[in-house]
Design a protein around this motif. Structure first.
Motif, PDB file in Angstrom:
ATOM      1  N   ALA A   1       0.511 124.298 -28.733  1.00 42.64           N
ATOM      2  CA  ALA A   1       0.620 123.924 -27.321  1.00 42.64           C
ATOM      3  C   ALA A   1      -0.598 123.087 -26.955  1.00 42.64           C
ATOM      4  CB  ALA A   1       0.671 125.169 -26.442  1.00 42.64           C
ATOM      5  N   PHE A   2      -0.431 122.180 -25.996  1.00 43.90           N
ATOM      6  CA  PHE A   2      -1.491 121.247 -25.591  1.00 43.90           C
ATOM      7  C   PHE A   2      -1.518 121.151 -24.075  1.00 43.90           C
ATOM      8  CE2 PHE A   2      -2.640 116.593 -24.955  1.00 43.90           C
ATOM      9  CZ  PHE A   2      -3.991 116.756 -25.219  1.00 43.90           C
ATOM     10  N   ASN A   3      -2.698 121.281 -23.483  1.00 44.68           N
ATOM     11  CA  ASN A   3      -2.779 121.234 -22.010  1.00 44.68           C
ATOM     12  C   ASN A   3      -3.405 119.940 -21.492  1.00 44.68           C
ATOM     13  OD1 ASN A   3      -5.527 121.486 -22.376  1.00 44.68           O
ATOM     14  ND2 ASN A   3      -5.769 123.290 -21.073  1.00 44.68           N
ATOM     15  N   GLY A   4      -3.471 118.908 -22.343  1.00 50.09           N
ATOM     16  CA  GLY A   4      -4.064 117.640 -21.920  1.00 50.09           C
ATOM     17  C   GLY A   4      -5.517 117.524 -22.307  1.00 50.09           C
ATOM     18  N   GLU A   5      -6.111 118.653 -22.680  1.00 54.02           N
ATOM     19  CA  GLU A   5      -7.537 118.672 -23.039  1.00 54.02           C
ATOM     20  C   GLU A   5      -7.739 119.460 -24.330  1.00 54.02           C
ATOM     21  OE1 GLU A   5     -11.616 120.744 -21.334  1.00 54.02           O
ATOM     22  OE2 GLU A   5      -9.865 120.575 -20.038  1.00 54.02           O
ATOM     23  N   LYS A   6      -7.192 120.678 -24.333  1.00 57.40           N
ATOM     24  CA  LYS A   6      -7.326 121.549 -25.505  1.00 57.40           C
ATOM     25  C   LYS A   6      -5.950 121.817 -26.092  1.00 57.40           C
ATOM     26  CE  LYS A   6      -9.404 124.952 -23.329  1.00 57.40           C
ATOM     27  NZ  LYS A   6     -10.015 126.277 -23.140  1.00 57.40           N
ATOM     28  N   TRP A   7      -5.927 122.099 -27.385  1.00 52.06           N
ATOM     29  CA  TRP A   7      -4.670 122.559 -27.959  1.00 52.06           C
ATOM     30  C   TRP A   7      -4.880 123.872 -28.690  1.00 52.06           C
ATOM     31  CZ3 TRP A   7      -7.418 118.370 -29.534  1.00 52.06           C
ATOM     32  CH2 TRP A   7      -7.726 118.210 -30.880  1.00 52.06           C
ATOM     33  N   LEU A   8      -3.814 124.621 -28.712  1.00 52.34           N
ATOM     34  CA  LEU A   8      -3.786 125.952 -29.311  1.00 52.34           C
ATOM     35  C   LEU A   8      -2.846 125.938 -30.492  1.00 52.34           C
ATOM     36  CD1 LEU A   8      -4.044 129.143 -29.316  1.00 52.34           C
ATOM     37  CD2 LEU A   8      -2.092 129.136 -27.732  1.00 52.34           C
ATOM     38  N   ARG A   9      -3.323 126.488 -31.588  1.00 55.87           N
ATOM     39  CA  ARG A   9      -2.411 126.817 -32.691  1.00 55.87           C
ATOM     40  C   ARG A   9      -2.480 128.331 -32.861  1.00 55.87           C
ATOM     41  NH1 ARG A   9      -4.129 123.026 -37.555  1.00 55.87           N
ATOM     42  NH2 ARG A   9      -2.057 123.374 -38.397  1.00 55.87           N
ATOM     43  N   LEU A  10      -1.324 128.956 -32.854  1.00 53.85           N
ATOM     44  CA  LEU A  10      -1.242 130.413 -32.992  1.00 53.85           C
ATOM     45  C   LEU A  10      -0.337 130.715 -34.171  1.00 53.85           C
ATOM     46  CD1 LEU A  10      -1.569 133.358 -32.006  1.00 53.85           C
ATOM     47  CD2 LEU A  10       0.324 132.930 -30.423  1.00 53.85           C
ATOM     48  N   ALA A  11      -0.918 131.326 -35.186  1.00 54.16           N
ATOM     49  CA  ALA A  11      -0.166 131.669 -36.401  1.00 54.16           C
ATOM     50  C   ALA A  11      -0.132 133.178 -36.543  1.00 54.16           C
ATOM     51  CB  ALA A  11      -0.825 131.036 -37.621  1.00 54.16           C
ATOM     52  N   GLY A  12       0.961 133.682 -37.067  1.00 60.32           N
ATOM     53  CA  GLY A  12       1.059 135.123 -37.283  1.00 60.32           C
ATOM     54  C   GLY A  12       2.455 135.494 -37.719  1.00 60.32           C
ATOM     55  N   GLU A  13       2.725 136.796 -37.622  1.00 62.38           N
ATOM     56  CA  GLU A  13       4.058 137.304 -37.952  1.00 62.38           C
ATOM     57  C   GLU A  13       4.672 137.863 -36.689  1.00 62.38           C
ATOM     58  OE1 GLU A  13       3.650 140.147 -41.267  1.00 62.38           O
ATOM     59  OE2 GLU A  13       1.841 138.990 -41.647  1.00 62.38           O
ATOM     60  N   LEU A  14       5.977 137.702 -36.545  1.00 63.15           N
ATOM     61  CA  LEU A  14       6.672 138.241 -35.382  1.00 63.15           C
ATOM     62  C   LEU A  14       7.434 139.499 -35.771  1.00 63.15           C
ATOM     63  CD1 LEU A  14       8.006 135.026 -33.590  1.00 63.15           C
ATOM     64  CD2 LEU A  14       6.193 136.572 -32.813  1.00 63.15           C
ATOM     65  N   VAL A  15       7.302 140.505 -34.913  1.00 62.76           N
ATOM     66  CA  VAL A  15       7.949 141.799 -35.140  1.00 62.76           C
ATOM     67  C   VAL A  15       8.960 142.027 -34.024  1.00 62.76           C
ATOM     68  CG1 VAL A  15       7.576 144.280 -35.402  1.00 62.76           C
ATOM     69  CG2 VAL A  15       5.809 142.659 -36.170  1.00 62.76           C
ATOM     70  N   ASN A  16      10.207 142.310 -34.396  1.00 65.28           N
ATOM     71  CA  ASN A  16      11.247 142.626 -33.406  1.00 65.28           C
ATOM     72  C   ASN A  16      10.920 143.944 -32.695  1.00 65.28           C
ATOM     73  OD1 ASN A  16      14.084 142.401 -32.318  1.00 65.28           O
ATOM     74  ND2 ASN A  16      14.223 144.364 -33.366  1.00 65.28           N
ATOM     75  N   ASP A  17      11.177 143.996 -31.385  1.00 61.11           N
ATOM     76  CA  ASP A  17      10.975 145.232 -30.625  1.00 61.11           C
ATOM     77  C   ASP A  17      12.202 145.446 -29.747  1.00 61.11           C
ATOM     78  OD1 ASP A  17      10.161 147.367 -29.103  1.00 61.11           O
ATOM     79  OD2 ASP A  17       8.161 146.574 -28.697  1.00 61.11           O
ATOM     80  N   ASP A  18      12.937 146.525 -29.973  1.00 66.19           N
ATOM     81  CA  ASP A  18      14.159 146.776 -29.203  1.00 66.19           C
ATOM     82  C   ASP A  18      13.916 147.612 -27.951  1.00 66.19           C
ATOM     83  OD1 ASP A  18      16.170 145.252 -30.521  1.00 66.19           O
ATOM     84  OD2 ASP A  18      16.106 146.667 -32.197  1.00 66.19           O
ATOM     85  N   ASP A  19      12.651 147.790 -27.577  1.00 65.64           N
ATOM     86  CA  ASP A  19      12.319 148.561 -26.366  1.00 65.64           C
ATOM     87  C   ASP A  19      12.881 147.853 -25.123  1.00 65.64           C
ATOM     88  OD1 ASP A  19      11.198 149.913 -24.247  1.00 65.64           O
ATOM     89  OD2 ASP A  19       9.137 149.755 -24.965  1.00 65.64           O
ATOM     90  N   ARG A  20      13.786 148.528 -24.445  1.00 69.25           N
ATOM     91  CA  ARG A  20      14.428 147.936 -23.264  1.00 69.25           C
ATOM     92  C   ARG A  20      13.416 147.553 -22.185  1.00 69.25           C
ATOM     93  NH1 ARG A  20      16.222 148.436 -18.288  1.00 69.25           N
ATOM     94  NH2 ARG A  20      18.307 147.658 -17.805  1.00 69.25           N
ATOM     95  N   ALA A  21      12.347 148.354 -22.052  1.00 68.04           N
ATOM     96  CA  ALA A  21      11.361 148.097 -20.995  1.00 68.04           C
ATOM     97  C   ALA A  21      10.654 146.756 -21.195  1.00 68.04           C
ATOM     98  CB  ALA A  21      10.344 149.235 -20.955  1.00 68.04           C
ATOM     99  N   VAL A  22      10.409 146.384 -22.431  1.00 65.87           N
ATOM    100  CA  VAL A  22       9.754 145.082 -22.683  1.00 65.87           C
ATOM    101  C   VAL A  22      10.716 143.942 -22.346  1.00 65.87           C
ATOM    102  CG1 VAL A  22       8.355 143.759 -24.289  1.00 65.87           C
ATOM    103  CG2 VAL A  22       8.734 146.173 -24.719  1.00 65.87           C
ATOM    104  N   LYS A  23      11.974 144.115 -22.749  1.00 68.86           N
ATOM    105  CA  LYS A  23      12.968 143.077 -22.433  1.00 68.86           C
ATOM    106  C   LYS A  23      13.068 142.892 -20.917  1.00 68.86           C
ATOM    107  CE  LYS A  23      15.734 144.059 -26.536  1.00 68.86           C
ATOM    108  NZ  LYS A  23      17.050 144.416 -27.088  1.00 68.86           N
TER     109      LYS A  23
END
Ligand SMILES: Cc1cc2nc3c(=O)[nH]c(=O)nc-3n(C[C@H](O)[C@H](O)[C@H](O)COP(=O)(O)O)c2cc1C
Length: 133
Positions: free
Chosen positions: A66-88
């Motif tokens: 992502a880029f905000n016109g000045e700085k950019w972010l790179r975010l690397a990692g692993e994604l974990v599924n979460d079926d918790d209804r409250a988070v959804k």
């Protein structure tokens, strides 16, 4: 501000980031906009029917940029599924436009959180700042 909140604030600011997944030996990238800190984790949202969801299920390693016109972010990692209804529900409350397409109780809505995440903020003006969570 904690690392995870700093990353989420940046994603909220830019509104659109680009999420890359791995599809066999082919990178895939697309625009995303969902981001939520909940229970100390950074979540994104998608639909289980989408190719992006199937790619993450097969290989959870992702990177976003992502880029905000000045700085950019790179975010690397692993994604974990979460079926918790409250988070959804919290995700849809934060981004009510999604309620046109998703509900916490459908079979499609999916929230996933980052594990083993490395966030790097870059700019041309300063050395990179690396955060992990
Ligand atoms: C600005 C913008 C934000 C988006 N945010 C999301 C999102 O957070 N989650 C999502 O599943 N799709 C989002 N989309 C739609 C996806 O980019 C689109 O469904 C894409 O085709 C999914 O990737 P895939 O075809 O590899 O499954 C967004 C699209 C745009 C234009």
């Amino acid at each position: 501000m904690e690392a995870i909140e700093k990353v989420c604030a940046f994603l909220d600011e830019v509104k659109t980031y680009y999420l890359a997944t791995v599809d066999g030996d082919q990178p895939r990238v697309r625009p995303f906009g969902t981001a939520l800190v909940y229970g100390g984790r950074l979540y994104i949202q998608t639909g289980k029917v989408k190719d992006v969801s199937k790619q993450i299920a097969a290989n959870p390693k992702v990177e976003l940029c992502a880029f905000n016109g000045e700085k950019w972010l790179r975010l690397a990692g692993e994604l974990v599924n979460d079926d918790d209804r409250a988070v959804k529900a919290a995700m849809l409350d934060k981004m009510p436009v999604l309620k046109n397409m998703y509900s916490p109780d459908d079979d499609n809505t999916q929230v996933l959180y980052f594990k083993n995440a490395t966030a790097t903020f870059w700019s041309f003006a300063a050395p990179p700042e690396m955060l992990t969570f």
